[in-house]
Design a protein around this motif. Structure first.
Motif, PDB file in Angstrom:
ATOM      1  N   TYR A   1     -23.219  -8.479  24.469  1.00 56.27           N
ATOM      2  CA  TYR A   1     -24.020  -9.097  23.412  1.00 56.27           C
ATOM      3  C   TYR A   1     -24.973 -10.163  23.950  1.00 56.27           C
ATOM      4  N   VAL A   2     -24.685 -10.736  25.096  1.00 58.33           N
ATOM      5  CA  VAL A   2     -25.620 -11.686  25.709  1.00 58.33           C
ATOM      6  C   VAL A   2     -26.895 -10.944  26.122  1.00 58.33           C
ATOM      7  N   LYS A   3     -26.743  -9.802  26.751  1.00 52.00           N
ATOM      8  CA  LYS A   3     -27.912  -8.992  27.147  1.00 52.00           C
ATOM      9  C   LYS A   3     -28.649  -8.494  25.907  1.00 52.00           C
ATOM     10  N   LEU A   4     -27.916  -8.084  24.880  1.00 53.80           N
ATOM     11  CA  LEU A   4     -28.571  -7.633  23.649  1.00 53.80           C
ATOM     12  C   LEU A   4     -29.419  -8.758  23.055  1.00 53.80           C
TER      13      LEU A   4
ATOM     14  N   LEU B   1     -32.490  -9.137  25.053  1.00 48.08           N
ATOM     15  CA  LEU B   1     -33.425  -8.042  24.788  1.00 48.08           C
ATOM     16  C   LEU B   1     -34.103  -8.157  23.426  1.00 48.08           C
ATOM     17  N   GLY B   2     -33.606  -9.065  22.568  1.00 46.79           N
ATOM     18  CA  GLY B   2     -34.239  -9.259  21.270  1.00 46.79           C
ATOM     19  C   GLY B   2     -33.495  -8.663  20.098  1.00 46.79           C
ATOM     20  N   ALA B   3     -32.275  -8.189  20.311  1.00 50.91           N
ATOM     21  CA  ALA B   3     -31.484  -7.701  19.177  1.00 50.91           C
ATOM     22  C   ALA B   3     -31.276  -8.852  18.198  1.00 50.91           C
TER      23      ALA B   3
ATOM     24  N   ALA C   1     -20.774 -20.135  23.249  1.00 51.02           N
ATOM     25  CA  ALA C   1     -20.682 -20.607  24.632  1.00 51.02           C
ATOM     26  C   ALA C   1     -21.414 -19.672  25.593  1.00 51.02           C
ATOM     27  N   ARG C   2     -21.282 -18.366  25.373  1.00 52.09           N
ATOM     28  CA  ARG C   2     -21.932 -17.405  26.272  1.00 52.09           C
ATOM     29  C   ARG C   2     -23.441 -17.367  26.085  1.00 52.09           C
ATOM     30  N   LEU C   3     -23.921 -17.827  24.924  1.00 55.75           N
ATOM     31  CA  LEU C   3     -25.365 -17.872  24.669  1.00 55.75           C
ATOM     32  C   LEU C   3     -25.944 -19.270  24.857  1.00 55.75           C
TER      33      LEU C   3
END
Length: 120
Positions: free
Chosen positions: A69-72, A75-77, A106-108
């Protein structure tokens, strides 16, 4: 990136409890199946109506297939769609209240304003 298609995946999976569980247990299989069977279906359309051109790119497919979900987000999700689906999948794995939401934040946390564009 097709933000529309990624957001459509997040939206449609989140609204079907069986798909939420399928995606939790088998993300690669669910993403592959969804892309082949559902990606080109018109939302809320009559059976049989579909487009033919929508496909995930490699970055999207990889992020969806690994629950990244960090990559999503990068990417602009849409963050609301991402958060609600992943709460449904992973909140149960946390003993403390709002455990997954805190992990998500925390991850974002390394993102600064302005956030990635979420316009479709």
């Amino acid at each position: 990136m097709s933000r529309y298609l990624v957001d459509k995946f997040l939206y449609t999976v989140d609204r079907d409890p069986a798909l939420v569980e399928r995606y939790r247990a088998d993300p690669v299989g669910t993403v592959t199946w969804w892309e082949a069977e559902r990606a080109n279906a018109i939302l809320d359309a009559h059976t049989g109506e579909a487009s033919t051109w929508l496909r995930f790119d490699e970055a999207e497919r990889a992020a969806l297939s690994t629950h990244d979900y960090v990559k999503l987000f990068e990417l602009g999700a849409h963050p609301f769609l991402t958060l609600t689906l992943f709460i449904a999948m992973f909140e149960r794995d946390h003993a403390e209240p709002l455990g997954f939401q805190r992990e998500y934040a925390a991850r974002l946390a390394h993102f600064d304003l302005p956030y990635p564009d979420i316009a479709t």
